[in-house]
Design a protein around this motif. Structure first.
Motif, PDB file in Angstrom:
ATOM      1  N   LEU A   1       0.817  -1.222   0.000  1.00  0.00           N
ATOM      2  CA  LEU A   1       0.000   0.000   0.000  1.00  0.00           C
ATOM      3  C   LEU A   1       0.845   1.265   0.000  1.00  0.00           C
ATOM      4  CD1 LEU A   1      -2.935  -0.796   2.464  1.00  0.00           C
ATOM      5  CD2 LEU A   1      -2.709  -1.326   0.022  1.00  0.00           C
ATOM      6  N   GLN A   2       2.032   1.209   0.639  1.00  0.00           N
ATOM      7  CA  GLN A   2       2.908   2.391   0.711  1.00  0.00           C
ATOM      8  C   GLN A   2       2.104   3.616   1.191  1.00  0.00           C
ATOM      9  OE1 GLN A   2       5.450   2.532  -3.035  1.00  0.00           O
ATOM     10  NE2 GLN A   2       4.062   0.836  -3.546  1.00  0.00           N
ATOM     11  N   PRO A   3       1.587   3.577   2.415  1.00  0.00           N
ATOM     12  CA  PRO A   3       0.637   4.595   2.855  1.00  0.00           C
ATOM     13  C   PRO A   3       1.234   5.928   3.280  1.00  0.00           C
ATOM     14  CG  PRO A   3       1.030   3.047   4.625  1.00  0.00           C
ATOM     15  CD  PRO A   3       1.793   2.530   3.430  1.00  0.00           C
ATOM     16  N   TRP A   4       2.560   6.042   3.272  1.00  0.00           N
ATOM     17  CA  TRP A   4       3.181   7.284   3.734  1.00  0.00           C
ATOM     18  C   TRP A   4       2.993   8.414   2.723  1.00  0.00           C
ATOM     19  CZ3 TRP A   4       5.765   2.534   3.538  1.00  0.00           C
ATOM     20  CH2 TRP A   4       6.398   2.239   2.315  1.00  0.00           C
ATOM     21  N   ARG A   5       2.855   9.620   3.264  1.00  0.00           N
ATOM     22  CA  ARG A   5       2.801  10.847   2.456  1.00  0.00           C
ATOM     23  C   ARG A   5       3.780  11.829   3.089  1.00  0.00           C
ATOM     24  NH1 ARG A   5      -2.359  11.251   0.061  1.00  0.00           N
ATOM     25  NH2 ARG A   5      -1.636  13.151  -0.971  1.00  0.00           N
ATOM     26  N   VAL A   6       4.605  12.469   2.266  1.00  0.00           N
ATOM     27  CA  VAL A   6       5.695  13.305   2.783  1.00  0.00           C
ATOM     28  C   VAL A   6       5.643  14.690   2.151  1.00  0.00           C
ATOM     29  CG1 VAL A   6       8.205  13.552   2.935  1.00  0.00           C
ATOM     30  CG2 VAL A   6       7.171  11.284   3.180  1.00  0.00           C
TER      31      VAL A   6
ATOM     32  N   PHE B   1      10.745  17.482   7.120  1.00  0.00           N
ATOM     33  CA  PHE B   1       9.535  17.090   6.410  1.00  0.00           C
ATOM     34  C   PHE B   1       8.463  16.692   7.408  1.00  0.00           C
ATOM     35  CE2 PHE B   1      12.162  13.093   5.875  1.00  0.00           C
ATOM     36  CZ  PHE B   1      11.372  12.211   6.612  1.00  0.00           C
ATOM     37  N   LEU B   2       7.228  16.745   6.931  1.00  0.00           N
ATOM     38  CA  LEU B   2       6.071  16.255   7.677  1.00  0.00           C
ATOM     39  C   LEU B   2       5.610  14.967   7.020  1.00  0.00           C
ATOM     40  CD1 LEU B   2       4.051  19.578   8.131  1.00  0.00           C
ATOM     41  CD2 LEU B   2       5.561  18.484   9.799  1.00  0.00           C
ATOM     42  N   VAL B   3       5.209  14.010   7.832  1.00  0.00           N
ATOM     43  CA  VAL B   3       4.738  12.721   7.345  1.00  0.00           C
ATOM     44  C   VAL B   3       3.279  12.568   7.716  1.00  0.00           C
ATOM     45  CG1 VAL B   3       5.031  10.219   7.459  1.00  0.00           C
ATOM     46  CG2 VAL B   3       7.008  11.709   7.647  1.00  0.00           C
ATOM     47  N   GLY B   4       2.477  12.175   6.747  1.00  0.00           N
ATOM     48  CA  GLY B   4       1.066  11.969   6.999  1.00  0.00           C
ATOM     49  C   GLY B   4       0.593  10.620   6.516  1.00  0.00           C
ATOM     50  N   ILE B   5      -0.604  10.268   6.935  1.00  0.00           N
ATOM     51  CA  ILE B   5      -1.233   9.011   6.523  1.00  0.00           C
ATOM     52  C   ILE B   5      -2.729   9.265   6.428  1.00  0.00           C
ATOM     53  CG2 ILE B   5      -1.365   8.255   8.942  1.00  0.00           C
ATOM     54  CD1 ILE B   5      -1.054   5.365   7.919  1.00  0.00           C
ATOM     55  N   GLU B   6      -3.372   8.680   5.449  1.00  0.00           N
ATOM     56  CA  GLU B   6      -4.802   8.896   5.287  1.00  0.00           C
ATOM     57  C   GLU B   6      -5.554   8.371   6.506  1.00  0.00           C
ATOM     58  OE1 GLU B   6      -6.547   8.017   1.417  1.00  0.00           O
ATOM     59  OE2 GLU B   6      -4.526   8.077   0.561  1.00  0.00           O
ATOM     60  N   ARG B   7      -6.544   9.135   6.918  1.00  0.00           N
ATOM     61  CA  ARG B   7      -7.241   8.858   8.167  1.00  0.00           C
ATOM     62  C   ARG B   7      -7.939   7.497   8.173  1.00  0.00           C
ATOM     63  NH1 ARG B   7      -7.602  13.602  11.118  1.00  0.00           N
ATOM     64  NH2 ARG B   7      -6.938  15.439   9.950  1.00  0.00           N
ATOM     65  N   LYS B   8      -8.324   7.007   7.014  1.00  0.00           N
ATOM     66  CA  LYS B   8      -9.049   5.735   6.949  1.00  0.00           C
ATOM     67  C   LYS B   8      -8.129   4.531   7.102  1.00  0.00           C
ATOM     68  CE  LYS B   8     -11.088   6.830   3.040  1.00  0.00           C
ATOM     69  NZ  LYS B   8     -11.960   6.743   1.836  1.00  0.00           N
ATOM     70  N   MET B   9      -6.802   4.770   7.099  1.00  0.00           N
ATOM     71  CA  MET B   9      -5.857   3.669   7.269  1.00  0.00           C
ATOM     72  C   MET B   9      -5.882   3.179   8.717  1.00  0.00           C
ATOM     73  SD  MET B   9      -4.444   2.935   4.390  1.00  0.00           S
ATOM     74  CE  MET B   9      -4.035   3.615   2.764  1.00  0.00           C
ATOM     75  N   GLY B  10      -5.480   1.926   8.909  1.00  0.00           N
ATOM     76  CA  GLY B  10      -5.523   1.314  10.227  1.00  0.00           C
ATOM     77  C   GLY B  10      -4.148   1.084  10.810  1.00  0.00           C
ATOM     78  N   PRO B  11      -4.080   0.463  12.003  1.00  0.00           N
ATOM     79  CA  PRO B  11      -2.790   0.219  12.676  1.00  0.00           C
ATOM     80  C   PRO B  11      -1.740  -0.470  11.806  1.00  0.00           C
ATOM     81  CG  PRO B  11      -4.597  -0.219  14.180  1.00  0.00           C
ATOM     82  CD  PRO B  11      -5.221   0.040  12.836  1.00  0.00           C
ATOM     83  N   PRO B  12      -2.098  -1.456  10.954  1.00  0.00           N
ATOM     84  CA  PRO B  12      -1.049  -2.062  10.130  1.00  0.00           C
ATOM     85  C   PRO B  12      -0.368  -1.051   9.215  1.00  0.00           C
ATOM     86  CG  PRO B  12      -2.989  -3.480  10.162  1.00  0.00           C
ATOM     87  CD  PRO B  12      -3.394  -2.183  10.783  1.00  0.00           C
ATOM     88  N   GLN B  13      -1.121  -0.077   8.685  1.00  0.00           N
ATOM     89  CA  GLN B  13      -0.527   0.923   7.805  1.00  0.00           C
ATOM     90  C   GLN B  13       0.319   1.936   8.591  1.00  0.00           C
ATOM     91  OE1 GLN B  13      -4.131   0.109   7.213  1.00  0.00           O
ATOM     92  NE2 GLN B  13      -3.018  -1.492   6.109  1.00  0.00           N
ATOM     93  N   TRP B  14      -0.092   2.227   9.821  1.00  0.00           N
ATOM     94  CA  TRP B  14       0.753   3.066  10.681  1.00  0.00           C
ATOM     95  C   TRP B  14       2.085   2.367  10.931  1.00  0.00           C
ATOM     96  CZ3 TRP B  14      -0.348   7.767  13.513  1.00  0.00           C
ATOM     97  CH2 TRP B  14      -1.575   8.353  13.171  1.00  0.00           C
TER      98      TRP B  14
END
Length: 228
Positions: free
Chosen positions: A45-50, A133-146
């Protein structure tokens, strides 16, 4: 450039809380981020956003925080609990001792609340780092993506260490998420997880001569005895 082993990079990495003013090539940071993206990611999924910050943009971002610091000395409030409420043992003691040791390294006594708040506030200057940098993750993602984001960040920090760069991952930036949304084009469905300070370590600063401890492995390594 001297090549480090992975073990050497793990042993050398630490949270740098004072940087020199030596500039850092933004292209190098981007290269390290691309390399870090090979970190494990469930389902790829590569859920990170930078969002990278440097130069005038970084200065303007920090200046906005400074404008608000008198009103909000500890930030405007986090979007998530950095630590669980009512932290229990042994974690409560570990956190307490970590803070005590950090402030002792720079001769700030426990009773000097103003000095402690002042030091904490240096988080929001990225400790003087020239790149962040700031790192974000979409709010709908769960603990595995964190968890994926954590592995990505660790990969970045180890790669930066190999390049001779210091880093500091800063969950404290969740307390200024409102400024991030105000000043940077970050979608509302993305939660700011943390910031990252990047630069060359000020080796003469006493705060960088202290390093947090680790619990004895016997406290957390367990040889499983499977019931039969």
């Amino acid at each position: 450039m001297t090549t480090m082993s992975v073990a050497q990079a793990v042993a050398a990495r630490k949270s740098v809380r004072a940087f020199t003013d030596q500039p850092v090539d933004l292209a190098v940071v981007e290269e390290l981020l691309k390399e870090a993206a090979w970190a494990p990611s469930g389902g790829n999924l590569q859920p990170w956003r930078v969002w990278l910050l440097a130069g005038e943009d970084l200065a303007a971002f920090k200046a906005r925080v400074v404008e608000l610091r008198d009103e909000f000395p500890m930030g405007q409030g986090p979007e998530y609990d950095i630590y669980p409420p009512d932290l229990w043992e042994p974690y409560r003691t570990r956190r307490f001792e970590n803070g005590q040791q950090l402030y002792a390294a720079i001769d700030i006594p426990r009773e000097d609340r103003a000095a402690r708040i002042g030091q904490f506030g240096k988080n929001f200057e990225f400790f003087g780092a020239p790149v962040a940098f700031l790192v974000g993750i979409e709010r709908k993602m769960g603990p595995p993506q964190w968890s994926d984001v954590g592995m990505f960040l660790q990969s970045f920090m180890l790669l930066a260490t190999e390049r001779g760069l210091g880093t500091c991952a800063q969950e404290a930036w969740t307390s200024w998420h409102q400024v991030a949304y105000e000043m940077i084009d970050i979608p509302e469905d993305v939660m700011i997880f943390c910031g990252m300070a990047i630069g060359y370590e000020d080796t003469a600063h006493p705060i960088n001569n202290w390093r947090s401890e680790r619990a004895d492995a016997s406290e957390w390594i367990h040889r499983a005895e499977v019931r039969r």
